[in-house]
Design an enzyme around this catalytic site. Sequence first.
Site, short mmCIF file in Angstrom:
data_model
loop_
_atom_site.label_atom_id
_atom_site.label_comp_id
_atom_site.label_asym_id
_atom_site.label_seq_id
_atom_site.Cartn_x
_atom_site.Cartn_y
_atom_site.Cartn_z
N GLU A 169 -25.29 34.66 18.75
CA GLU A 169 -25.05 33.51 19.77
C GLU A 169 -26.47 32.67 20.14
OE1 GLU A 169 -21.61 35.50 19.49
OE2 GLU A 169 -23.48 36.10 19.06
N GLU B 141 -17.18 39.31 16.52
CA GLU B 141 -16.03 39.41 17.61
C GLU B 141 -14.62 39.89 17.73
OE1 GLU B 141 -18.89 38.24 22.01
OE2 GLU B 141 -17.57 37.22 21.14
#
Length: 710
Positions: free
Chosen positions: A134, A112
């Site tokens: 995730e 990210e």
Amino acid sequence: MINYEKDADGVAHIVWNNPDSPVNVKSDVAITAFAAAVDEAIADESVKGVLVRSAKRDFVAGGDLLELYAARTVEEANAKVDAISSCLRRMERSGKPFVAVLNGSALGGGLELAMACHRRVAADDPRLKLGQPEVTLGLIPGAGGTQRLPRLIGIAPASKLLLEGKPIGVQEALKLKLIDEIVQADKLIDAARAWVLSGPDAQQPWDRKGFEYPDFEPQSLKGRAFFFNAWPQLRRKTPPGDYAPGALLQVLGQGLERDIDAGLVIEKRYFAQAVISPAAKNRIRTQFIAGNAARKQKRRDAVTPPFEPRRVGVIGAGLMGGGIALVCARAGLQTVLLDRDQETATRGLERIAKTLDGSVERKLMTAQEREAILSRLEAGADYGMLRGCEVVVEAVIEVPEAKTDVFARVIAAAGPDVLLATNTSTLSITNLAKGVAQPKNLIGLHFFAPVDRMALVEVIMGHDTSAATMSRALDLLKLLRKTAVVVNDGPGFYTSRVVAAYTREALHMLKEGISPAIVDNAAVIAGFPIGPLTMGDLTSYDLLTDILGSLARDGRGTASDSQGALEAAERLVAAGRVGRKGAGGVYDYSPEGKVIWEGLSKLFPPAEIQPAVSEVAKRLLHIQSLETVHAIDEGVASDPLELDAAAVLGWSYPIWRGGVLGHIDDVGLAQFVEECEALAARFGKRFEAPASLRDRAKSGSKFHSIGETA
């Protein structure tokens, strides 16, 4: 933690360097320091651009999982991403070029961060991986991963990476345009600086007017069809209690049709719900916290010197023995594989070679690595080959006399001080030790098949097993990269008795006339890879009759109420339906698949009213939890964290449920006891909650606490 410097050409370097950690974790402290460095670079007019780098082997890992695990409310979860999310947007809109210098892997929050930079330069290293894993922890990205990734590489490939959670290598990342350039590791900083100093347009594609997705627009016909088809595919693969996959699709569907800032708001809303979901707590605890606890080996005796064997022996060249020999040789140990004759031992070695061939074909290892492993293996029938072995693992037939005969021959060849381990799933270690001159040196190591792929090993302490022997066994398993659960001797130990309870309950239901399709489908819907009756067919009912009969005679725990299940297994055996190894069992098998055996209804007349799938699932789940509590009460097992991890690793208990004790916590102890009382009234005393569980329910204590870190 975050080092900041500016070179002579006006290029700022923000370097992540978390102290006392092998990786850079995005903890609250690290994020605060990083944001301060970003703001300093943006405010400094002499800074022409910024390189975001790492002083560790990898780039930046994801968020601090212990901090996420501790978050109990939406507000606490949001607080974990607010600072980094706003910081990343300031980077993107600062007008100054930011470059992610990827010297190593960037996963989760690390990716990210990299995607918020205007350029990504990666080292030419096959070990370097990029991805958003995730979902494998019950989470979704919370700092822009669901919004930037599709805008960079397209909705379809991004959805695949997000929903599967599997990382990719640099070459594939370059093809997808997830990274912009691959260079030699020693040229990374030079390449990044050159781009910054070239005066590039520091604006993200999604901030430019007229931005279009690389593959298709969310509201196009193709986009609508993509999301329309994605939902039924997700439902087929994902249990309803696993929150994150569905949340990902919601975020993608809702966020990508809006601008980036609106999409980030939507992402944060679903991220917070994922963080506080039971599935996320269960996954983080069982995968991450329990994994860290296993690596610490807190059961190890601090007095015993480190055990670093160089030469090991394995007796029995069958599937189990061969698998154990393979993992020993793979770990760099000189390994002797023995069997009753040279021909049998050679066949075992040939099976190992075939397994390695498959690994080479799948590019999991090189041909050179295969040859190195095989060079550490020797097979034969002469026990004299065991001379110099510091540890010997016996993996012969489950017959006490056969094992004690092997022990005597091993000790005669390897000496009385050899670490002697028996691979058994049912035989008492204490009883086996009676035939050994030094019973303190005997320990049970229950490996799981296939040994080369299954991480768990159940370590069984006999009454006379010494702490030093346990410590040496744990050191060996660490070398083999196995996860150990330490239990005490008792019928079925821990894993076998709980799996037996699961299978036994399915056989009870079969005798009651419940359709096998309902039983097995309920298990699969609950999250198990296969149903218990399908598993029974694979195990074989003649063997199950022996195992269940032995546990029933001992009469502990839920096995004290076994009659109906035993009758069901015995009827199948009497009808010649021993399982898949024979003519079939509950099911018939053909190249087209499996179908319920047409003669089953004569053995077990179908009940007029079939139960709901939810009731069947409750019985299958509750009985495993009850049996685990009985094992704890009897002193066979003790550590809830270890036991839940063992359930997931040993018999594929659904990880999003957290494990057999995590299941009780999720239901709620008082509610679980109440449900067990209702089940006992209908189906038998095996569902009666033990006094320890009733006491725990009254006190309000759980098996797992949110704040625990092990």
